[in-house]
Design an enzyme around this catalytic site. Structure first.
Site, short mmCIF file in Angstrom:
data_model
loop_
_atom_site.label_atom_id
_atom_site.label_comp_id
_atom_site.label_asym_id
_atom_site.label_seq_id
_atom_site.Cartn_x
_atom_site.Cartn_y
_atom_site.Cartn_z
N GLN A 78 1.10 -1.14 -0.10
CA GLN A 78 0.10 -0.25 0.08
C GLN A 78 0.86 1.37 -0.10
OE1 GLN A 78 -2.73 0.16 3.35
NE2 GLN A 78 -3.76 1.87 2.07
N PHE A 79 1.19 2.22 -1.34
CA PHE A 79 2.09 3.00 -1.22
C PHE A 79 1.42 4.39 -0.07
CE2 PHE A 79 -0.42 3.45 -5.16
CZ PHE A 79 -0.66 4.97 -5.27
N THR A 80 -0.51 3.78 -0.40
CA THR A 80 -0.53 5.25 -0.17
C THR A 80 -0.13 5.77 1.45
OG1 THR A 80 -2.20 4.36 0.49
CG2 THR A 80 -2.22 5.64 -1.57
#
Length: 151
Positions: A78-80
């Site tokens: 989850q890059f966010t």
């Protein structure tokens, strides 16, 4: 690296309606890889995640790790998690590692957990995923290799 750990009774990840990973009791780990992260960060974070004593013992105290509790782990990229919301209304993701680097470190992270004998499932890197979980407690912990002291 930044991880959000959720103690779960159950968890599954779906891509296009198909289950790609699921576990019973254990940890759902949302993992964000930051530019500059290394294999040393992977090892430190994996150790911290699987050794944190956030599961109840026989007396109801959070005194057991996921290993001690016999749980499983589901890891979702989850890059966010690396969003910078300091300016304006649109988050910036410039701190997030490029996908080529992030995917390799994500896979190494999954491998580090599996190497400790813990059943591990995963999401699908760079896919639009739906994560369904039952947070137990609820217990949610944020761990960051850049901001937390790892001992």
């Amino acid at each position: 690296m930044r991880a959000v750990l959720q103690r779960v009774a159950e968890c599954e990840v779906r891509v296009a309606g198909e289950v790609v990973g699921s576990i019973g009791a254990g940890l759902c780990i949302l993992l964000g890889v930051e530019t500059g992260d290394t294999e040393a960060d992977v090892k430190q974070l994996a150790d911290k995640c699987v050794l944190l004593r956030i599961f109840d013992d026989a007396e109801g105290k959070m005194n057991l790790s996921v290993i001690d509790a016999g749980g499983s782990v589901l890891v979702v990229s989850q890059f966010t998690l690396l969003a910078d919301c300091a300016k304006g209304r649109r988050p910036s993701y410039v701190k997030a590692a490029p996908p080529e680097l992030a995917e390799g470190l994500y896979e190494k992270f999954v491998g580090e957990i599996a190497a400790r004998g813990i059943p591990v499932a995963r999401g699908k890197f760079r896919a639009d995923m739906q994560v369904h979980l039952v947070n137990s407690g609820p217990v949610t912990i944020v761990v960051d290799t850049r901001h937390d002291l790892f001992v």
